[in-house]
Design a protein around this motif. Structure first.
Motif, PDB file in Angstrom:
ATOM      1  N   VAL A 162       0.844  -1.197   0.000  1.00 14.94           N
ATOM      2  CA  VAL A 162       0.000   0.000   0.000  1.00 14.94           C
ATOM      3  C   VAL A 162       0.882   1.250   0.000  1.00 14.94           C
ATOM      4  O   VAL A 162       0.623   2.221  -0.727  1.00 14.94           O
ATOM      5  N   TYR A 163       1.925   1.232   0.800  1.00 13.38           N
ATOM      6  CA  TYR A 163       2.849   2.363   0.853  1.00 13.38           C
ATOM      7  C   TYR A 163       3.533   2.571  -0.496  1.00 13.38           C
ATOM      8  O   TYR A 163       3.714   3.714  -0.933  1.00 13.38           O
ATOM      9  N   GLU A 164       3.934   1.487  -1.156  1.00 12.82           N
ATOM     10  CA  GLU A 164       4.588   1.599  -2.449  1.00 12.82           C
ATOM     11  C   GLU A 164       3.673   2.284  -3.458  1.00 12.82           C
ATOM     12  O   GLU A 164       4.107   3.154  -4.231  1.00 12.82           O
ATOM     13  N   SER A 165       2.401   1.918  -3.437  1.00  8.03           N
ATOM     14  CA  SER A 165       1.442   2.546  -4.332  1.00  8.03           C
ATOM     15  C   SER A 165       1.302   4.029  -4.020  1.00  8.03           C
ATOM     16  O   SER A 165       1.316   4.871  -4.928  1.00  8.03           O
ATOM     17  N   ARG A 166       1.164   4.365  -2.748  1.00 13.22           N
ATOM     18  CA  ARG A 166       1.020   5.765  -2.354  1.00 13.22           C
ATOM     19  C   ARG A 166       2.254   6.577  -2.737  1.00 13.22           C
ATOM     20  O   ARG A 166       2.161   7.676  -3.304  1.00 13.22           O
ATOM     21  N   LEU A 167       3.445   6.027  -2.444  1.00 19.76           N
ATOM     22  CA  LEU A 167       4.674   6.773  -2.663  1.00 19.76           C
ATOM     23  C   LEU A 167       5.101   6.811  -4.124  1.00 19.76           C
ATOM     24  O   LEU A 167       6.021   7.543  -4.488  1.00 19.76           O
ATOM     25  N   SER A 168       4.406   6.067  -4.971  1.00 20.00           N
ATOM     26  CA  SER A 168       4.636   6.196  -6.413  1.00 20.00           C
ATOM     27  C   SER A 168       3.957   7.454  -6.960  1.00 20.00           C
ATOM     28  O   SER A 168       4.227   7.883  -8.068  1.00 20.00           O
ATOM     29  N   LYS A 169       3.076   8.040  -6.137  1.00 16.51           N
ATOM     30  CA  LYS A 169       2.315   9.213  -6.557  1.00 16.51           C
ATOM     31  C   LYS A 169       2.792  10.498  -5.891  1.00 16.51           C
ATOM     32  O   LYS A 169       2.466  11.590  -6.357  1.00 16.51           O
TER      33      LYS A 169
ATOM     34  N   VAL B 221      14.185  -7.715   8.082  1.00 17.80           N
ATOM     35  CA  VAL B 221      12.993  -7.245   7.371  1.00 17.80           C
ATOM     36  C   VAL B 221      13.319  -6.080   6.425  1.00 17.80           C
ATOM     37  O   VAL B 221      12.456  -5.662   5.654  1.00 17.80           O
ATOM     38  N   LYS B 222      14.546  -5.607   6.462  1.00 16.25           N
ATOM     39  CA  LYS B 222      14.957  -4.561   5.521  1.00 16.25           C
ATOM     40  C   LYS B 222      14.718  -5.004   4.073  1.00 16.25           C
ATOM     41  O   LYS B 222      14.427  -4.182   3.201  1.00 16.25           O
ATOM     42  N   ARG B 223      14.809  -6.312   3.829  1.00 18.53           N
ATOM     43  CA  ARG B 223      14.606  -6.815   2.466  1.00 18.53           C
ATOM     44  C   ARG B 223      13.212  -6.498   1.948  1.00 18.53           C
ATOM     45  O   ARG B 223      13.008  -6.345   0.737  1.00 18.53           O
ATOM     46  N   LEU B 224      12.232  -6.371   2.853  1.00 15.15           N
ATOM     47  CA  LEU B 224      10.865  -6.059   2.440  1.00 15.15           C
ATOM     48  C   LEU B 224      10.775  -4.612   1.949  1.00 15.15           C
ATOM     49  O   LEU B 224       9.996  -4.312   1.040  1.00 15.15           O
ATOM     50  N   PHE B 225      11.569  -3.746   2.538  1.00 18.81           N
ATOM     51  CA  PHE B 225      11.633  -2.356   2.088  1.00 18.81           C
ATOM     52  C   PHE B 225      12.413  -2.268   0.777  1.00 18.81           C
ATOM     53  O   PHE B 225      12.011  -1.577  -0.159  1.00 18.81           O
ATOM     54  N   ASP B 226      13.536  -3.000   0.735  1.00 16.62           N
ATOM     55  CA  ASP B 226      14.405  -2.955  -0.448  1.00 16.62           C
ATOM     56  C   ASP B 226      13.695  -3.443  -1.712  1.00 16.62           C
ATOM     57  O   ASP B 226      14.056  -3.038  -2.819  1.00 16.62           O
ATOM     58  N   ALA B 227      12.696  -4.303  -1.543  1.00 16.20           N
ATOM     59  CA  ALA B 227      11.970  -4.854  -2.697  1.00 16.20           C
ATOM     60  C   ALA B 227      11.009  -3.844  -3.310  1.00 16.20           C
ATOM     61  O   ALA B 227      10.423  -4.106  -4.363  1.00 16.20           O
ATOM     62  N   ARG B 228      10.857  -2.688  -2.667  1.00 15.24           N
ATOM     63  CA  ARG B 228       9.893  -1.682  -3.118  1.00 15.24           C
ATOM     64  C   ARG B 228      10.625  -0.360  -3.308  1.00 15.24           C
ATOM     65  O   ARG B 228      10.922   0.340  -2.328  1.00 15.24           O
ATOM     66  N   PRO B 229      10.928   0.014  -4.540  1.00 15.19           N
ATOM     67  CA  PRO B 229      11.808   1.163  -4.799  1.00 15.19           C
ATOM     68  C   PRO B 229      11.311   2.494  -4.249  1.00 15.19           C
ATOM     69  O   PRO B 229      12.102   3.298  -3.754  1.00 15.19           O
ATOM     70  N   HIS B 230      10.011   2.741  -4.323  1.00 16.82           N
ATOM     71  CA  HIS B 230       9.495   4.018  -3.816  1.00 16.82           C
ATOM     72  C   HIS B 230       9.536   4.058  -2.293  1.00 16.82           C
ATOM     73  O   HIS B 230       9.831   5.106  -1.700  1.00 16.82           O
ATOM     74  N   VAL B 231       9.248   2.935  -1.661  1.00 15.95           N
ATOM     75  CA  VAL B 231       9.352   2.856  -0.202  1.00 15.95           C
ATOM     76  C   VAL B 231      10.804   3.038   0.225  1.00 15.95           C
ATOM     77  O   VAL B 231      11.102   3.739   1.196  1.00 15.95           O
ATOM     78  N   THR B 232      11.716   2.401  -0.495  1.00 15.30           N
ATOM     79  CA  THR B 232      13.141   2.509  -0.178  1.00 15.30           C
ATOM     80  C   THR B 232      13.621   3.949  -0.283  1.00 15.30           C
ATOM     81  O   THR B 232      14.332   4.453   0.600  1.00 15.30           O
ATOM     82  N   ALA B 233      13.239   4.633  -1.348  1.00 15.71           N
ATOM     83  CA  ALA B 233      13.650   6.030  -1.539  1.00 15.71           C
ATOM     84  C   ALA B 233      13.115   6.907  -0.409  1.00 15.71           C
ATOM     85  O   ALA B 233      13.839   7.777   0.122  1.00 15.71           O
TER      86      ALA B 233
END
Length: 211
Positions: free
Chosen positions: A146-153, A181-193
């Motif tokens: 959900v965060y990845e979708s939001r942060l793509s916008k 669990v950092k890997r879960l963040f790393d898998a999502r580029p917008h969340v990572t940024a």
């Protein structure tokens, strides 16, 4: 100096408040509460927070507890200091309010359990419960979608500016990024940024390093 913070090192709620004070560039007196000695259960502290939890806060004759309530007080009362953490446009502020609620009711329960199991338990010589970790990793994975979708916008959760919606995530985010669990963040580029951006803010670095 009229502001006092009664808190404990390692406490995510205390860190949340100290991050806000750093962003607002406010001086304050920090009184450490030793939770291992149960100082948070002493009558003196209970008079400041009847639930026996850190932090407690004073600004002159005003006494508050609950970190998110305190950060909102600071953001509005000291609006002209430091970083502007609230948006004056009602519609934009409504979006920020939504993500403040998301952090409180969705991210915090998961993040706090993972922080406890993966960071704090080992620190105290306790055994991590792998079942609890696995359950909450799955919950975090779904939430980060959900965060990845939001942060793509938008660059930040509340829009194009860093606000309380982002700041409130910092303590559990800091702990999570130091575990598997950092890997879960790393898998999502917008969340990572987003995570890298807010974790590198000078105010957060100052608050976290001065525990």
């Amino acid at each position: 100096m009229t502001i006092k913070v009664y808190g404990s090192p390692g406490s995510t709620a205390t860190l949340r408040l100290r991050a806000c004070l750093a962003e607002k560039d406010l001086d304050y007196e920090y009184i450490k509460i030793d939770m291992l000695k149960e100082e948070h259960k002493h009558p003196n502290f209970l008079s400041r927070n009847p639930f026996g939890q850190v932090p407690a806060f004073e600004d002159g004759d005003l006494e508050l507890f609950e970190s998110r309530a305190i950060t909102q007080y600071l953001a509005h009362t000291y609006a002209d200091n430091g970083t502007d953490l609230v948006l004056k446009d009602p519609k934009k502020m409504a979006v920020v309010a939504v993500w403040i609620e998301v952090e409180s009711h969705k991210f915090e329960p998961v993040g706090a359990k993972l922080s406890w199991e993966l960071v704090l338990k080992p620190m105290f010589g306790m055994t991590t419960d792998d079942t609890v970790v696995a359950e909450n990793e799955k919950k975090l994975e779904d939430l980060l979608d959900v965060y990845e979708s939001r942060l793509s916008k938008s660059k930040y959760l509340g829009g194009d500016s860093f606000t309380l919606a982002d700041l409130h995530h910092l303590p559990n985010l800091q702990y999570s990024m130091g575990t598997k669990v950092k890997r879960l963040f790393d898998a999502r580029p917008h969340v990572t940024a987003w995570a890298n951006d807010i974790l590198s803010r000078p105010a957060w670095v100052k608050a976290y390093s001065s525990q």
